[in-house]
Design a protein around this motif. Structure first.
Motif, PDB file in Angstrom:
ATOM      1  N   ASP A  73       0.862  -1.168   0.000  1.00  0.00           N
ATOM      2  CA  ASP A  73       0.000   0.000   0.000  1.00  0.00           C
ATOM      3  C   ASP A  73       0.904   1.225   0.000  1.00  0.00           C
ATOM      4  N   THR A  84      -4.804   5.606  -0.288  1.00  0.00           N
ATOM      5  CA  THR A  84      -4.154   4.737  -1.263  1.00  0.00           C
ATOM      6  C   THR A  84      -4.181   5.386  -2.644  1.00  0.00           C
ATOM      7  N   THR A  89      -4.495  -0.710  -6.929  1.00  0.00           N
ATOM      8  CA  THR A  89      -5.063  -2.063  -7.038  1.00  0.00           C
ATOM      9  C   THR A  89      -5.100  -2.541  -8.489  1.00  0.00           C
ATOM     10  N   TYR A 110       0.182  -5.743  -0.471  1.00  0.00           N
ATOM     11  CA  TYR A 110      -0.940  -4.832  -0.247  1.00  0.00           C
ATOM     12  C   TYR A 110      -1.983  -5.471   0.661  1.00  0.00           C
ATOM     13  N   GLU A 111      -2.400  -6.688   0.345  1.00  0.00           N
ATOM     14  CA  GLU A 111      -3.404  -7.375   1.170  1.00  0.00           C
ATOM     15  C   GLU A 111      -2.841  -7.775   2.525  1.00  0.00           C
ATOM     16  N   GLY A 115      -4.695  -3.967   3.058  1.00  0.00           N
ATOM     17  CA  GLY A 115      -5.464  -3.458   1.918  1.00  0.00           C
ATOM     18  C   GLY A 115      -5.549  -1.946   1.867  1.00  0.00           C
ATOM     19  N   LYS A 116      -6.658  -1.464   1.325  1.00  0.00           N
ATOM     20  CA  LYS A 116      -6.855  -0.034   1.060  1.00  0.00           C
ATOM     21  C   LYS A 116      -6.664   0.802   2.322  1.00  0.00           C
ATOM     22  N   ASN A 117      -5.860   1.838   2.162  1.00  0.00           N
ATOM     23  CA  ASN A 117      -5.570   2.823   3.216  1.00  0.00           C
ATOM     24  C   ASN A 117      -4.901   2.220   4.456  1.00  0.00           C
TER      25      ASN A 117
END
Length: 167
Positions: A73, A84, A89, A110-111, A115-117
């Protein structure tokens, strides 16, 4: 950017790999490209370019195992918040598709990060696991990611040994 392998003298590269008896190749890409990808088409193009690099390396190393490590991320400031990057992605997905379509394993930082943010929690951890640029890991964060990768890799290796009667 992950596009340099086709630019290197192929006979010299093949000789070097042969001399080193290379059997495992780890490729971590995407992070340096993410800030510059401005739309879905650019992300897809990057994935195709990267797939061509994998193809070239696999021609030079047909017996090697390849693991592609996707981008972490990364955040950019939008107003008062760090969020992000908009097409991270899509870049990750394009790299993952390139890896899987070419017989490579894929590990998704990333995961794994959340993940996101998720970068914000790594920056604000005590001690910090990422820098105030919201892009790079601190030494402690890099060690944490390396340990998480090692655990995942060794788990898959153990399962492979069992499947292949190598235990």
């Amino acid at each position: 950017s992950g596009t340099l392998f086709k630019k290197i003298d192929q006979s010299q590269l093949a000789e070097q790999y042969k001399h080193l008896n290379t059997r495992l190749v780890l490729l971590q890409y995407g992070g340096n490209s993410v800030p510059y990808v401005k739309d879905y088409t650019q992300a897809q193009n990057y994935g195709r370019w990267f797939a061509a690099q994998i193809t070239r390396l696999k021609q030079l190393l047909p017996e090697a195992t390849f693991v592609v490590i996707g981008p972490s991320d990364m955040a950019t400031k939008v107003g008062e918040d760090f969020v992000t990057y908009p097409f991270l992605t899509q870049v990750r997905d394009a790299l993952k598709a390139a890896a899987l379509n070419n017989g490579c394993a894929f590990w998704d930082i990333y995961e794994v990060m959340g993940g996101k943010n998720s970068m914000e929690s790594w920056v604000n951890a005590d001690p910090p696991l990422a820098g105030k640029d919201y892009v790079h890991f601190t030494s402690k964060g890099a060690k944490e990611i390396a340990e998480l990768f090692n655990q995942a890799f060794m788990k898959e290796y153990a399962a492979w040994k069992i499947r292949n009667g190598k235990d």
